[in-house]
Design an enzyme around this catalytic site. Sequence first.
Site, short mmCIF file in Angstrom:
data_model
loop_
_atom_site.label_atom_id
_atom_site.label_comp_id
_atom_site.label_asym_id
_atom_site.label_seq_id
_atom_site.Cartn_x
_atom_site.Cartn_y
_atom_site.Cartn_z
N CYS A 113 -69.38 17.95 -12.11
CA CYS A 113 -69.20 18.40 -13.50
C CYS A 113 -69.75 17.40 -14.52
O CYS A 113 -69.95 17.74 -15.67
CB CYS A 113 -67.73 18.65 -13.79
SG CYS A 113 -67.13 20.12 -12.98
N1 CO8 Z 1 -51.87 33.48 -10.26
C1 CO8 Z 1 -50.51 33.31 -10.28
N2 CO8 Z 1 -49.93 32.18 -9.87
C2 CO8 Z 1 -50.72 31.20 -9.41
C3 CO8 Z 1 -52.13 31.30 -9.36
C4 CO8 Z 1 -52.69 32.52 -9.81
N3 CO8 Z 1 -54.01 32.70 -9.79
N4 CO8 Z 1 -52.65 30.15 -8.89
C5 CO8 Z 1 -51.61 29.35 -8.63
N5 CO8 Z 1 -50.44 29.97 -8.93
C6 CO8 Z 1 -49.07 29.46 -8.78
C7 CO8 Z 1 -49.01 28.34 -7.76
O1 CO8 Z 1 -48.87 28.82 -6.45
C8 CO8 Z 1 -47.78 27.57 -8.23
O2 CO8 Z 1 -46.64 28.22 -7.75
P1 CO8 Z 1 -45.34 27.35 -7.34
O3 CO8 Z 1 -44.87 26.70 -8.60
O4 CO8 Z 1 -44.41 28.38 -6.80
O5 CO8 Z 1 -45.80 26.37 -6.31
C9 CO8 Z 1 -47.82 27.73 -9.75
O6 CO8 Z 1 -48.64 28.89 -10.00
C10 CO8 Z 1 -48.39 26.53 -10.44
O7 CO8 Z 1 -49.64 26.17 -9.79
P2 CO8 Z 1 -50.42 24.86 -10.12
O8 CO8 Z 1 -49.50 23.69 -10.14
O9 CO8 Z 1 -51.64 24.79 -9.21
O10 CO8 Z 1 -50.91 25.24 -11.59
P3 CO8 Z 1 -51.42 24.30 -12.73
O11 CO8 Z 1 -50.50 24.47 -13.88
O12 CO8 Z 1 -51.72 22.92 -12.28
O13 CO8 Z 1 -52.82 25.00 -13.12
C11 CO8 Z 1 -55.17 24.62 -12.80
C12 CO8 Z 1 -53.86 25.11 -12.16
C13 CO8 Z 1 -55.56 25.58 -13.90
C14 CO8 Z 1 -56.25 24.61 -11.72
C15 CO8 Z 1 -55.00 23.19 -13.38
O14 CO8 Z 1 -54.37 22.36 -12.43
C16 CO8 Z 1 -56.29 22.55 -13.79
O15 CO8 Z 1 -57.04 23.05 -14.61
N6 CO8 Z 1 -56.58 21.33 -13.29
C17 CO8 Z 1 -57.73 20.55 -13.67
C18 CO8 Z 1 -58.97 21.12 -13.02
C19 CO8 Z 1 -60.17 20.25 -13.32
O16 CO8 Z 1 -60.32 19.68 -14.36
N7 CO8 Z 1 -61.02 20.16 -12.33
C20 CO8 Z 1 -62.15 19.30 -12.46
C21 CO8 Z 1 -63.35 20.02 -12.87
S1 CO8 Z 1 -64.07 20.86 -11.60
C22 CO8 Z 1 -65.30 19.86 -10.95
O17 CO8 Z 1 -65.52 18.73 -11.26
C23 CO8 Z 1 -65.96 20.53 -9.84
C24 CO8 Z 1 -67.45 20.31 -9.80
C25 CO8 Z 1 -68.07 21.21 -8.85
C26 CO8 Z 1 -68.23 22.58 -9.46
C27 CO8 Z 1 -68.79 23.50 -8.47
C28 CO8 Z 1 -68.79 24.90 -8.97
C29 CO8 Z 1 -68.35 25.87 -7.97
#
Ligand code: CO8
Length: 376
Positions: free
Chosen positions: A158
């Site tokens: 990214c």
């Molecule tokens: N629908 C409903 N519930 C869900 C879903 C969903 N889709 N997904 C997860 N849940 C549930 C989970 O199971 C969990 O349930 P429980 O509490 O019972 O365990 C609950 O919701 C909370 O889940 P999380 O703790 O995972 O949720 P978050 O509040 O942390 O949100 C995010 C998830 C949105 C992914 C968040 O953590 C986030 O944005 N993190 C940062 C991401 C980031 O910045 N990544 C870096 C950038 S990407 C990068 O560098 C990649 C480069 C390569 C790219 C290649 C392209 C393909």
Amino acid sequence: MSLPSVILSATGLYTPPYSISNDEMVAAFNQYVVHYNQQHAEEIAAGTLVAKQESSSAFIEKASGIKSRYVMEKTGLLDPDFLCPRLPQRPDDELCLQAEIGVAAAQDALKQRGLTGADVDMILLSCSNMQRAYPAVSIEIQAALGSTGYAFDMSVACSSAVFGLQTAYNAIACGNAKRVLVISAEICSGHMDFRDRDSHFIFGDAATAMLLEREDLVDDAHRGFAILGTSLSTTYSNNIRNNFGFTNHCDPEHQFGDDKLFKQQGRKVFKEVSQAAGEHIVKHLQKLNIQPENIQRFWLHQANQNMNQLIVKRILGREASAKEAPIILDRYANTSSAGSIIALHLHQEDLKQGDLGVISCFGAGYSIGSVIVQKR
Ligand code: CO8
């Protein structure tokens, strides 16, 4: 001998033709989940397999700020039995898809500057994923644009756009190039696991281009931004990982495993990268003797709206307005390296001469980069 100043004189954007709302995406995913659980009902009842859980638009918007994303192909991605964009391989004598969208973004930037590809003598394709190993896609873009000089591909996930920016800056400052295009052409949908509830909603496709020039080549009508400083940093982490690579076919048992697509520990990434990115930007500004409150705009990587608010709050000591730290991920989702450049492209017109801005990317690696610019 003093180094020549470098100007970011234009930006370009290519937006794919199809938009997918959270509701559309969740409907396809949930249908897949129903089919999966029906097909595996016996194992699930016997406790030997865990039932898949449905996704929800409300969760996606609350957790990330994403409402929709643009993609290169929509029907395959919304087919619950396929859940993958249908992107047929093109013949070798046709422009490849990644080169095509890179060229479109580059032409948008060149048009704004009143130049053509022939005026450019270096091209970097700097993005998360390359469509093939070789020949470098950037060289295909160079040929399509009619540019001279040299081109190469580079990737720092990214953060690729700012790592590319510094590489281009250095090439101009050292006299190795006069005009450089830094292109981030991201077909993220090709590297997503759309069967994974935790990540199926995160990414979108887009391409951006930045034109950098030696200051004496830029006329008064196209003033752009002066680059005041660049700063990059990396720290190894497995929290964002994709094991796709050239040795995959040497291990047929694992060749098509889930780990050959994007995977992350989203919570950990959120916490660790927000803190590190905030500290990185503060240090960079200190090094340049710039007070954070004198920055008019933060064009940050577009992964998560809550994350961006937290980062700018760490830097400014207060909430930032939507104008100070624009968000485009609501419409584009995470477009990896293209995100902060889309924000820059769409949110710069109102800036006045002397205004200061920070372009910053952060992501897998971990990698973080910042570039401080001043409107001319
Ligand atoms: N629908 C409903 N519930 C869900 C879903 C969903 N889709 N997904 C997860 N849940 C549930 C989970 O199971 C969990 O349930 P429980 O509490 O019972 O365990 C609950 O919701 C909370 O889940 P999380 O703790 O995972 O949720 P978050 O509040 O942390 O949100 C995010 C998830 C949105 C992914 C968040 O953590 C986030 O944005 N993190 C940062 C991401 C980031 O910045 N990544 C870096 C950038 S990407 C990068 O560098 C990649 C480069 C390569 C790219 C290649 C392209 C393909």
